[in-house]
Each structure stands twice: as C-alpha cells, then as structure tokens.
Design an enzyme around this catalytic site. Sequence first.
Site, PDB file in Angstrom:
ATOM      1  N   LYS A  61       0.838  -1.195   0.000  1.00 51.35           N
ATOM      2  CA  LYS A  61       0.000   0.000   0.000  1.00 51.35           C
ATOM      3  C   LYS A  61       0.881   1.256   0.000  1.00 51.35           C
ATOM      4  O   LYS A  61       0.698   2.149  -0.803  1.00 51.35           O
ATOM      5  CB  LYS A  61      -0.928  -0.024   1.212  1.00 51.35           C
ATOM      6  N   GLU A  97      10.370  -4.709   4.618  1.00 52.96           N
ATOM      7  CA  GLU A  97      10.426  -6.104   4.181  1.00 52.96           C
ATOM      8  C   GLU A  97      10.151  -6.221   2.686  1.00 52.96           C
ATOM      9  O   GLU A  97      10.865  -6.899   1.939  1.00 52.96           O
ATOM     10  CB  GLU A  97       9.376  -6.949   4.930  1.00 52.96           C
ATOM     11  N   GLY A 149      -4.882  -1.635   4.919  1.00 50.55           N
ATOM     12  CA  GLY A 149      -4.090  -2.788   4.478  1.00 50.55           C
ATOM     13  C   GLY A 149      -4.772  -4.114   4.733  1.00 50.55           C
ATOM     14  O   GLY A 149      -4.885  -4.963   3.844  1.00 50.55           O
ATOM     15  N   ARG A 150      -5.270  -4.299   5.946  1.00 50.72           N
ATOM     16  CA  ARG A 150      -5.867  -5.604   6.294  1.00 50.72           C
ATOM     17  C   ARG A 150      -7.271  -5.766   5.724  1.00 50.72           C
ATOM     18  O   ARG A 150      -7.902  -6.801   5.904  1.00 50.72           O
ATOM     19  CB  ARG A 150      -5.848  -5.810   7.802  1.00 50.72           C
ATOM     20  N   GLU A 184      -4.991  -6.538  14.702  1.00 48.08           N
ATOM     21  CA  GLU A 184      -4.461  -5.220  14.337  1.00 48.08           C
ATOM     22  C   GLU A 184      -5.601  -4.189  14.399  1.00 48.08           C
ATOM     23  O   GLU A 184      -5.361  -3.004  14.616  1.00 48.08           O
ATOM     24  CB  GLU A 184      -3.843  -5.257  12.921  1.00 48.08           C
ATOM     25  N   HIS A 219      -5.965 -33.202  17.333  1.00 51.15           N
ATOM     26  CA  HIS A 219      -4.858 -34.032  17.813  1.00 51.15           C
ATOM     27  C   HIS A 219      -3.736 -33.176  18.386  1.00 51.15           C
ATOM     28  O   HIS A 219      -2.614 -33.653  18.534  1.00 51.15           O
ATOM     29  CB  HIS A 219      -4.339 -34.898  16.672  1.00 51.15           C
ATOM     30  N   LYS A 231       9.149  -0.894  14.371  1.00 53.81           N
ATOM     31  CA  LYS A 231       9.741  -0.563  13.062  1.00 53.81           C
ATOM     32  C   LYS A 231      10.810   0.509  13.232  1.00 53.81           C
ATOM     33  O   LYS A 231      11.898   0.406  12.662  1.00 53.81           O
ATOM     34  CB  LYS A 231       8.665  -0.010  12.112  1.00 53.81           C
TER      35      LYS A 231
END
Length: 575
Positions: free
Chosen positions: A217, A223, A289-290, A375, A406, A539
């Site tokens: 965005k 990253e 973003g999300r 978030e 399990h 960050k």
Amino acid sequence: MAKNTPIDPTSTDAWKQLAGIATDFSPDLRGWFDSDPSRAARYTFQAADLTVDLSKGLVTEEILAHLLQLAQDVDVAGRYQSMIEGSHINVTEDRAVLHTALRRPKDGSALVPPAGFVVDGDDVDAEVHATLDKVYQFADRVRSGSWTGVTGKRITTIVNIGIGGSDLGPVMVYEALKPYVQAGLECRFVSNIDPNDIAEKTADLDPETTLFIVASKTFGTLETLTNARLARQWLWGRLGGSGALADTDDARADAVAKHFVAVSTALDKVAAFGIDPENAFGFWDWVGGRYSVDSAIGTSIVIAIGPDNWREFLAGSHAIDEHMRTAPFERNVPVLMALLNVWYTDFLKAQTHAVLPYAQNLHRFAAYLQQLTMESNGKSVRWDGSPVTTETGEVFWGEPGTNGQHAFYQLIHQGTHLIPADFIAVANPAHPLKDETGDGNAVKPGQDVHNLFMANFFAQTKALAFGKTAEEVRAEGTEESVVPARVFSGNRPTTSILAPALTPSVLGQLIALYEHIVFTQGTIWGIDSFDQWGVELGKQLAMQIAPAVEGDRRALESQDSSTKSLIERYLELRD
Ligand code: F6P
C-alpha cells in the site's frame, strides 16, 4: 471527522444488566436444550449462503436482549452507515474506511450510498471499477499467454511480494481457492525479510517464466522493498547467468518491465523502483491494508482464478455487506456474532477466540484473521484518545480440524480457560473422495471421506457443548480413580458456520462476515479499528538498531544492557 467522544458502553443500562447476570452466571447448555426444543432453530440464522448456528453459545434470550440493546445504544447501525458513506471514521489517520466500496457491483441501481458517490474528491465506484478493469485485462493477458517474459516465454509462476495485508489476504485466498486456479499457473508468496523466505521460494523457479507482483500500500515497507530488490537482483542474475540478458541498463530495465508489476497507493514510488506505471495497479488511502484483499492487492489471485471467479468473490462479500446493512439486528449474523464475542470477552473473561475451519483449504484463514481482528481491535485507547473502559480485542488463533483435534483441543475441552470457538465447514468438498476399502471395522467400504470429516465437526461441537458427566463416565465401567480425568464439563461455547461449498462467493462472504464482526466490536468498545499505531515503535527501533547489528560501536553502546548483550552474542555467533 471530529473526534466525537464514543459512548462508554459500561455506562449503558444494558451493560449493567449484563454485568449483573455475569456475576452468578452458570451456563447450562444441557438444560437449555432440554427445556427448549426450539433452541437450535431459534438461534440459527442465514446470511447469504452461510448458515450460522449460535445455539451452542452461552446465551439466553435475556442475555441476547441486553446485548442487542447495547448494539442499539452505541449506534452500530449509524456508524456502519457513516462508514459505507465515506465518513472519516478512521479518526487517528483522518481517513475514510471504504473496503465495502471495493465490492459494489458495477451496475447497481439500488446501491446505498447511490452509485457515483464521491469521497475526498474521488468518484469511488468509477475509480474502483476502472482499476478492476485494468487488473482484469492484465490477468487475462497473463492467463492467455499473451503477456510474456522478456525472452518471450509465457508466465507460469506469479510471486507476490508483500507483507501484512499485502500478503495474508492473497495467500489465504489463493490457498482457499486452489481448486479454481488455472492449470499451468502457480502463485507463491514472499513476505518475510528473513532471506530464507525469498531464497527458498525462488530456488527452483525459472526467471523467464516468473512474474513478480510487488504489493505494498505504502511502497515504503522495509520487508517488501528489500524483497523486491532481492527479486530484481535474482532476476537479473539468473537471466544474465543463462545468457538470456545482455549486460546493459536497457536490457535490465526491459527485464523489470516484463517481470515486475506493482500494486500500491504510491505510484510515484513504484516508478522510482523502475516499474512502469503502466504496469501498476492503484488503490486508495480509504482502503486499510488488512481490508485490502478485494482491491488490486488481489491481483495475483485474479490471475490465478480468473476475472469471473473474482467477480463472484467480490459479490459474496457484497452480499454480506448488504446483510450487515439491512438485516435487523435480531437476525444480523455479524452483529450477533460480535455481540457474543463481547459477552464472552467482557463479561465471561475469555481472552482468546479459536477459529477452526473444517476445510483444509482454509488453513491460512486463522492467520489472516489474526491481522484483521488483532491489528484492528488490539487497542487500549478509544477513538478520542481516552482510555478504553473495557477489555478489548481477543487473541484470535486456530488451525484446521481435524488436525487441531490431535493437538490443542485438549485444552479447549478440559482446560481452565473459556475459549469460544467458531467451527467453519462446507457441505461439498472440492475432492469428494471415497475410501473404497474401509477399515473392515467402523469405516465401511465406500465411505464418503468428507462425511467422516464432518462427523468430527459435529462431534466436537457436541462434546464441547454437552460434555460428559462423572455418572456417564462411571457408567462406562471406568475405574473410579480416573473418573475425574475423564469428565468433560461441557458449556464450552461454539458457533457453527456451514456453507454449501468453498466457492469464491462463500469465501468472500466469510471475509466480510469477520470484517463486520470486527467493526461491531470496535464500535461497542469505542475504538478506531482502522489504525495500527502499535506496529510503529518496533519498526522505528529496528532502523535505529540496524547499524549496531552491522557492528557500529556507537550505536551498540547506546542500547540498553539486555539488547546490547544480545546483539553482542549474536555477532559472536554469526560466522
Ligand atoms: O506494519 C503493519 C502494516 O502497516 C499493515 O497494516 C499492512 O498491512 C502492512 O504493514 C503492509 O503495509 P504495506 O502494504 O504498506 O506494505
């Protein structure tokens, strides 16, 4: 939007009533079902293709009535309307919140707000559909083979480089809709700045047939930009190494033009990276973003599954948007699920919430929801900056059933924590396999394996709700000393969500369902579910610490003693 003071939910009469009920609350799902044969029917609701059974929740008519009143008191409907109309309900970033606009149909005559509405100078529908058309055209070119790499070969692998909302949505949807992926195409997803991620994801790829989509965005995420540069380096190195690329700037630029496209709101930064703005797909500040998987951030998926399936996916989300907007709260599934979550979190002190898809293709759904929910609602201040007055966002987590059975279900069944859980399943699998031989025992020859899978779904929700008493354990002839270990308390709340099949539309419905659950909880808690300031400090510190990790003594000396000694130890260990 002015920072109006949110209504403090704890000041409402509904909240006080709920708090009173919670003090000596003693759930009794066995008793509630026994005394009310209509309980399952009364608490089962439909939203588009989703059948949602809340009857195994710890809820009574009285509790539900107060919860519904609470939703009215804090004006969930009014705030939702403000959101879809483009008010700046993301007050700390002074932004509109319009992910719902990403899935409005092109030709909707009865749309609310009406087609052509303008927000911050943008004709929202026109912009959304212009971008969608551009993405569709590009996807068709890649799918048909008319878009080729620099050596003329057709693209077979799309590598999406992004992180957070620019990764979790695309990867989750890709995995969920794998049966719809065009033969001969594959997507991979690189997100982590751990160099192992890109190294392993590209190790066996042919650069001539690989297309990178840099999805960010902001186009400023450490990253993603680092990985994009590594990918470019890999492309140049591998093409050059095989003699497919001349050692000139023009040849390199040409290779980037054919093997890189971008998705971003910052098209100037895209151009600075060397990606042709013609091959960039935009979106807008009013898409968080999300909440962005429906935007051009989904370009990798549009290529993989094709525009028609993508339209269905968007239509699924839109159907739930309309349900959220129009269904009375008594039948409004996202609102009801959110209200139960508030009941569990704020009154019954649950701290986590499990999401357990009985659909292997949803194996990244919980990871996706972790960003969406945590978030969004992991906040300690309200949208006016005042402290929250209640507990807020739960820890969301989960894995597909039956794998989880399990592993961690032991704790859900018999642990000391209350863990509300959403069980999600579909009736028709993409691969309806039969076990032709069976096991010669309980599993008959010709057993439909999906039915066996679903028997587990039904069994787990039943066991969690109704448990097993000491008398029932004893009646099985269990030795007295181990009776307590074999008792199941029951009264462990679950919501069951069933859909016909994991189609693009159903997946879109599930995504919108959880988006609106998040919205409703955030509204009740008075928090801005659309900012994410909590990710910033780490960050900033990483960039301050980076020189120390590169060996800069001054930067190292300025660290606290724990961080300093850890960096020193790291440097000792590093070859
Ligand atoms: O650091 C958090 C975050 O800002 C997320 O909200 C976002 O989805 C992610 O980083 C990636 O951001 P971008 O798409 O701008 O690279």
